[in-house]
Design an enzyme around this catalytic site. Structure first.
Site, short mmCIF file in Angstrom:
data_model
loop_
_atom_site.label_atom_id
_atom_site.label_comp_id
_atom_site.label_asym_id
_atom_site.label_seq_id
_atom_site.Cartn_x
_atom_site.Cartn_y
_atom_site.Cartn_z
N LYS A 1 0.86 -1.18 0.00
CA LYS A 1 0.00 0.00 0.00
C LYS A 1 0.89 1.23 0.00
O LYS A 1 1.68 1.44 0.91
CB LYS A 1 -0.92 0.01 1.22
CG LYS A 1 -1.83 1.23 1.28
CD LYS A 1 -2.73 1.17 2.50
CE LYS A 1 -3.61 2.38 2.61
NZ LYS A 1 -4.49 2.32 3.81
N LYS B 1 -2.30 -1.56 -3.65
CA LYS B 1 -3.12 -0.34 -3.60
C LYS B 1 -2.21 0.88 -3.71
O LYS B 1 -1.23 0.96 -2.97
CB LYS B 1 -3.89 -0.31 -2.28
CG LYS B 1 -4.75 0.92 -2.09
CD LYS B 1 -5.47 0.90 -0.73
CE LYS B 1 -6.31 2.15 -0.55
NZ LYS B 1 -7.00 2.17 0.77
#
Length: 352
Positions: free
Chosen positions: A224, A277
């Protein structure tokens, strides 16, 4: 004569040789049916995961200004949404909670009567077969907007060398473990830790197993990035950091090898599903993770990816449906098995 050549009359009446191709890939693009027959990458509603923002109340469906078409919903409305999504072929939702109150430790996240446990139970009562994923982080629940416990002089374990405001890793692991048990007991099928806290998968796995919840899966936000694409989400979840940013724990967008190390660690700690992400700006990372590991791989098409296309479409500058489906297909083509996307409902309708 060259077998790739043909005799073609020239404009001056003479004959000239014009090379013509034997290999004609366009043969397989000649019609919609032919293109569909040979399509390499398939996109279906069952591969989509719909995020849902939930808040306390009843019959609430509050529009999110920076994310047209998205809402903050009360648990009853979240259950209704889940029913409608299931009818479109969408099999999973990802829940983000907006608490009634915030404090330094985000205590509502571990409250069995908290907003996410309420929403889980409401959705499971309405659509028992829906896969319910609980985003496991504290940024929505803390009054400072960071993803866990902060280093402050008032704490007994204050560490001056880290500086005030540094996110403390191991105390945050204890909170993640506690809240994960609460959400799993409420009926969450999957816990999705999203804070990029070192050791988060191992801490949650150990806690779930010790609590007799070994059947609960973990979808780790394994890579992420500290991205500028998250802006609209922070409005939706009411979770902007009150100071600084999250670069001390989320990843530097410039790093790819580090992402693979983070993913390797989460695999070793027992993650069941991996995630990258954001998605669109990190297709290379999705591909590298796909090539490296055999675990199911999710990609999160985040709020900024959604809102920028929505804004352009509202101005008439882009064909939203075409662009959205192209982006989703690109994410699948890069190697994602499933996609978390705010277009889930619309994409399922378009695909249907």
């Amino acid at each position: 004569m060259d077998v790739l050549s043909r005799h073609t009359p020239a404009t001056n009446g003479t004959t000239t040789q014009v090379p013509t191709p034997v290999h004609r890939p366009r043969r397989l693009r000649i019609s919609p049916a032919m293109r569909d027959l040979v399509r390499e990458t398939r996109l279906t509603p069952a591969q989509l995961i719909a995020p849902i923002f939930v808040r306390h109340g009843h019959n609430l469906r509050n529009p999110i200004a920076s994310m047209p078409g998205q809402y903050q919903m009360s648990p009853d409305q979240a259950a209704r949404e889940a029913r409608e999504l299931a009818a479109l072929g969408i099999r999973a939702v990802l829940l983000f909670g907006i608490p009634a109150h915030k404090d330094p430790c985000g205590s509502e996240n571990a409250d069995p009567a908290g907003i996410v446990p309420q929403a889980i139970q409401a959705i499971k009562a309405e659509v028992p077969g829906m896969v319910v994923i609980s985003d496991m982080c504290f940024c929505e629940y803390t009054d400072h907007g960071h993803c866990g416990v902060l280093n402050t002089p008032t704490r007994d374990d204050f560490q001056p060398q880290l500086g005030e405001g540094y996110l403390l890793n191991d105390p945050t692991l204890a909170l993640l473990a506690e809240a994960s048990i609460v959400h799993a007991r409420a009926g969450a099928d999957i816990i999705a830790p999203s804070g990029m806290i070192d050791g988060m998968v191992a801490a949650i796995r150990s806690a779930l197993d010790a609590a007799g919840l070994s059947h609960t899966a973990i979808m780790s936000y394994a890579a992420k990035y500290a991205s500028g694409f998250y802006g609209p989400f922070r409005d939706a979840a009411e979770s902007p950091p009150q100071f600084g940013d999250r670069s001390q724990y989320q990843m530097d967008p410039a790093n790819a090898r580090e992402a693979l190390r983070e993913v390797d660690l989460d695999v070793a700690e027992g993650a069941d599903i991996l995630m990258v992400k954001p998605a669109l700006a990190y297709l290379d990372i999705i591909r590298q993770v796909r090539d490296r590991h055999t675990l199911p791989l999710a990609a999160y098409q985040v709020s900024g990816e959604y809102s920028m296309v929505k804004a352009a479409a509202l101005q008439g500058w882009l064909d939203e449906q075409r662009i959205a489906l192209e982006m989703l297909t690109a994410i699948r083509r890069a190697g994602a098995d499933m996609i978390i996307t705010y277009w889930a409902r619309e994409a399922a309708e378009w695909l249907g």
